[in-house]
Design a protein around this motif. Sequence first.
Motif, PDB file in Angstrom:
ATOM      1  N   UNK A 207      -1.765   2.189  -5.575  1.00  0.00           N
ATOM      2  CA  UNK A 207      -0.352   1.862  -5.475  1.00  0.00           C
ATOM      3  C   UNK A 207      -0.119   0.981  -4.262  1.00  0.00           C
ATOM      4  N   UNK A 208       0.876   0.114  -4.367  1.00  0.00           N
ATOM      5  CA  UNK A 208       1.215  -0.768  -3.253  1.00  0.00           C
ATOM      6  C   UNK A 208       1.385  -2.186  -3.734  1.00  0.00           C
ATOM      7  N   UNK A 209       2.420  -2.840  -3.223  1.00  0.00           N
ATOM      8  CA  UNK A 209       2.625  -4.235  -3.587  1.00  0.00           C
ATOM      9  C   UNK A 209       1.618  -5.097  -2.842  1.00  0.00           C
ATOM     10  N   UNK A 210       1.457  -6.318  -3.293  1.00  0.00           N
ATOM     11  CA  UNK A 210       0.500  -7.236  -2.677  1.00  0.00           C
ATOM     12  C   UNK A 210       1.089  -7.733  -1.363  1.00  0.00           C
ATOM     13  N   UNK A 211       0.640  -7.131  -0.256  1.00  0.00           N
ATOM     14  CA  UNK A 211       1.192  -7.464   1.049  1.00  0.00           C
ATOM     15  C   UNK A 211       0.293  -8.389   1.849  1.00  0.00           C
TER      16      UNK A 211
ATOM     17  N   UNK B 166      -3.412  -5.310   5.627  1.00  0.00           N
ATOM     18  CA  UNK B 166      -2.830  -4.542   4.530  1.00  0.00           C
ATOM     19  C   UNK B 166      -1.316  -4.485   4.621  1.00  0.00           C
ATOM     20  N   UNK B 167      -0.738  -5.110   5.639  1.00  0.00           N
ATOM     21  CA  UNK B 167       0.706  -5.067   5.832  1.00  0.00           C
ATOM     22  C   UNK B 167       1.248  -6.482   5.928  1.00  0.00           C
ATOM     23  N   UNK B 168       2.490  -6.621   5.518  1.00  0.00           N
ATOM     24  CA  UNK B 168       3.153  -7.900   5.730  1.00  0.00           C
ATOM     25  C   UNK B 168       4.069  -7.773   6.947  1.00  0.00           C
ATOM     26  N   UNK B 169       4.397  -8.876   7.544  1.00  0.00           N
ATOM     27  CA  UNK B 169       5.362  -8.844   8.628  1.00  0.00           C
ATOM     28  C   UNK B 169       4.743  -8.806  10.001  1.00  0.00           C
ATOM     29  N   UNK B 170       4.112  -9.906  10.428  1.00  0.00           N
ATOM     30  CA  UNK B 170       3.592  -9.948  11.795  1.00  0.00           C
ATOM     31  C   UNK B 170       4.726  -9.898  12.815  1.00  0.00           C
TER      32      UNK B 170
ATOM     33  N   UNK C  99      10.381   0.297  -3.536  1.00  0.00           N
ATOM     34  CA  UNK C  99       9.426   1.158  -2.856  1.00  0.00           C
ATOM     35  C   UNK C  99       8.121   0.386  -2.692  1.00  0.00           C
ATOM     36  N   UNK C 100       7.495   0.470  -1.515  1.00  0.00           N
ATOM     37  CA  UNK C 100       6.189  -0.192  -1.361  1.00  0.00           C
ATOM     38  C   UNK C 100       5.102   0.377  -2.260  1.00  0.00           C
ATOM     39  N   UNK C 101       5.264   1.626  -2.727  1.00  0.00           N
ATOM     40  CA  UNK C 101       4.215   2.263  -3.532  1.00  0.00           C
ATOM     41  C   UNK C 101       4.347   1.880  -5.003  1.00  0.00           C
ATOM     42  N   UNK C 102       4.199   0.603  -5.286  1.00  0.00           N
ATOM     43  CA  UNK C 102       4.272   0.112  -6.660  1.00  0.00           C
ATOM     44  C   UNK C 102       2.946   0.410  -7.361  1.00  0.00           C
TER      45      UNK C 102
ATOM     46  N   UNK D 210       7.044  10.103  11.132  1.00  0.00           N
ATOM     47  CA  UNK D 210       8.404   9.572  11.021  1.00  0.00           C
ATOM     48  C   UNK D 210       8.571   8.624   9.848  1.00  0.00           C
ATOM     49  N   UNK D 211       7.459   8.084   9.304  1.00  0.00           N
ATOM     50  CA  UNK D 211       7.595   7.403   8.029  1.00  0.00           C
ATOM     51  C   UNK D 211       7.231   5.938   7.955  1.00  0.00           C
ATOM     52  N   UNK D 212       6.659   5.346   9.007  1.00  0.00           N
ATOM     53  CA  UNK D 212       6.318   3.918   8.912  1.00  0.00           C
ATOM     54  C   UNK D 212       4.926   3.692   9.492  1.00  0.00           C
ATOM     55  N   UNK D 213       3.882   3.743   8.664  1.00  0.00           N
ATOM     56  CA  UNK D 213       2.507   3.654   9.172  1.00  0.00           C
ATOM     57  C   UNK D 213       2.178   2.334   9.842  1.00  0.00           C
ATOM     58  N   UNK D 214       2.865   1.259   9.468  1.00  0.00           N
ATOM     59  CA  UNK D 214       2.562  -0.033  10.082  1.00  0.00           C
ATOM     60  C   UNK D 214       2.860  -0.010  11.575  1.00  0.00           C
ATOM     61  N   UNK D 215       4.010   0.534  11.947  1.00  0.00           N
ATOM     62  CA  UNK D 215       4.333   0.634  13.376  1.00  0.00           C
ATOM     63  C   UNK D 215       3.373   1.576  14.097  1.00  0.00           C
ATOM     64  N   UNK D 216       2.920   2.626  13.415  1.00  0.00           N
ATOM     65  CA  UNK D 216       1.966   3.547  14.028  1.00  0.00           C
ATOM     66  C   UNK D 216       0.657   2.837  14.345  1.00  0.00           C
ATOM     67  N   UNK D 217       0.140   2.064  13.401  1.00  0.00           N
ATOM     68  CA  UNK D 217      -1.118   1.353  13.622  1.00  0.00           C
ATOM     69  C   UNK D 217      -0.971   0.283  14.700  1.00  0.00           C
ATOM     70  N   UNK D 218       0.135  -0.435  14.683  1.00  0.00           N
ATOM     71  CA  UNK D 218       0.361  -1.445  15.714  1.00  0.00           C
ATOM     72  C   UNK D 218       0.516  -0.787  17.086  1.00  0.00           C
ATOM     73  N   UNK D 219       1.147   0.392  17.124  1.00  0.00           N
ATOM     74  CA  UNK D 219       1.280   1.117  18.387  1.00  0.00           C
ATOM     75  C   UNK D 219      -0.082   1.528  18.916  1.00  0.00           C
TER      76      UNK D 219
END
Length: 729
Positions: free
Chosen positions: A300-304, A405-409, A513-516, A240-249
């Motif tokens: 690729x990816x911003x510094x999160x 690797x993710x921001x936003x606890x 885009x997060x893929x900087x 569905x497009x958001x790996x952070x929620x997948x890992x937290x799930x």
Amino acid sequence: MTIKFLKSINPFPPKFYSLGRQASLLYAKPMKSSSPENYPAQEAQSWNLLSPASLNKTPAAILLGGAVLLLFGPIILSGDLLVSMANGDLANQFYGWRQFGFSELAKGHLALWNPYVFCGAPYFAGFQSALLYPLNWFFLFLPLVIALNFSMALHVFLAGFFTYLWLASNRLSFLSALFGAFVFMFGGSFFLHVYPGHLTNLCAMAWIPLVFLYVEKILEKPGLKNILLGSGVLSLQLLSGHPQYFLYTLLIAALYALALLFRNPTNLLQKISAGMGLGFLALGVTAIQWLPGLEAAKEFGRDLSLQAGDPNFFSISPLGLVSLLTPSFFGGLDPSSAFPNSRIWWEITPFIGAVAFLFVLNTLRKKGWVRNRIGLGLALLSLLLAMGHHTFLYPLLEPLPLFNSFRGSFKFLIFFQAFAALLSAAGLEALLRETLGNKTLFRWTLALSLVGILTLWGFAFSRLPAFPVGPFLAEMKTVKSNLPQNLEGGRLFWSAHNDRSLSLGLPDIWGDDPMVPKRLSAFITYSKNPSPNSAADTQVLNLTPVKGALTRLAFLIDKKNGQFQANPSPFPQLHRAFLLARWKTVNSLPRALETMSRPDFEPSTEVILEREPFPTPEISAHRGQVLLRDLTTDQVEVQVQTEKAQVLLMTDSYSQGWKAEALHDSDQQVYEVMPGDVFARAIPLSAGRHHFVLKYEPLGFVVGKWISLTTLLLYLFAWGWAWVRKMRT
């Protein structure tokens, strides 16, 4: 007697109930099993508020769908309104992303590379493209604005319906499960993401209750059917497009499973094996998505990292828990709170309402139901994790793989909301059972639950934004009309958080885009006297002639007096591809950046490489000819004629996934694509004629494709085998 009693206290139309003796028996004591065959037979023949939720899925779907339709229907039918704030992610990012990706897919091409942002960046591997997510395939045929609105509405409905199914499996009545569904789908931690246009957040979060449902099913009956269905749910959440929620799930679901196993350790090995099989099957089916994603994350990816700034900015403060009851604590639609992160109030407002909170408290005073205690524990744990560095817990988890690797606890708030839905539904259920024999209290319980449902719906209604898409599109067309066709080979810079150039099919040196590209980010933001507050994805360009030339910056788009203006770049730009004979080997990124910042560095005559080129370039009186032809977004046909060995420099972003395949008429049969001038692509060439195709096909995609195809065949075979077994029995 029971029928007369309920009719006398019923605040709803008389036919809203059809309770008989079975209802009073059902709610006088808990059922021993949640399976439908254990309910009285008469219950399956009538529908009412207090009948088992598991027997009333269709009425629930109708009511939940109606609530969503009342919210989104007028917007969807308008055809010219877009759900979200005007300057949110839906307009600035997903409008262009969905238009680009699915227009390419409609041509039969799976776009792996996006040439329109960041001088080129991965597209498919960025997860948020979500091209393989089945519930996105209507983007292939629906008008874009309608498809975006429908996707939002669909996943709000699915969030509620999946929550209802989860709660129904826990022996709750129709009304209790429906109330819990409203808490999850219209609570702050989920619904408020509609406001900024967080499309993939909503898509991924909607599957969380269904994941929890199959955690329970696997532990109750670890059979093949539940393994296959559960792995399908996990696969869809990842796609569905958001790996952070997948890992937290995965993390919270694993803790939920462990807690349930601890309470009932029978058949322990079988249950653990089934759970692991579910997870591995899901990872196998989706390998085509996550393997190239992991590979791309290296480049690729911003510094999160939370250490990259104030870690508390991306968490909810303890004082912010007031917003559980007061949704405007952080300023509401016009944030004026003194809190530093109040501008992202939609992330830190876990509103569930006073009624739901009272039902949660009612659950806490009851004893006996194991899942209430487990739900309470996981709700509190999720809340502590959402507080980030405000508590001691989150720093302990940061060493875990990918966790930092993710921001936003604060994204853990959605799991608090899921278990709050469970607890509030259980609290309402307990209250209904207690007051069934008391006319006044039972009436107040029904009225209170209705007030809670209307409060949550009203909360969602008051925070459902929409803006006319006409002026938005007119602005972009005006900008394009003021630019030369195809920018004469150059690029533009619109703004640091904007992918609007993608919608216009115009290349941009930056994007949203997060893929900087990390190399491009280092190059763009480099300064000998850096600002201590600068950040890669919010950087105001510190333009220099070298940066402008190598990124081919042709125009800067600024907004003045409410109108966008295209201003020509003050610096000349280089060609997309050209030949060079002079080079310098610098194997350190900081040294390379420092070398390129010197006044004597001339990018049109010299290239900075990280290793020695082969063949070795030679000075030539004639640079030769270079012809490029874009075959797809991922393939470029290159033809070069040169008298002596040279280095071909392409001023597009470099990635290890780019390979050169020689064609039969090329004098050179082996080519190496290496970084040049930090972020660009350099290809050493021998003297002679060159004809090759530059192709972006990362190893992770190739390997993941075959893993996914193999696993999918096994998955379908398992379904066929299960069906055959069922038919035989």
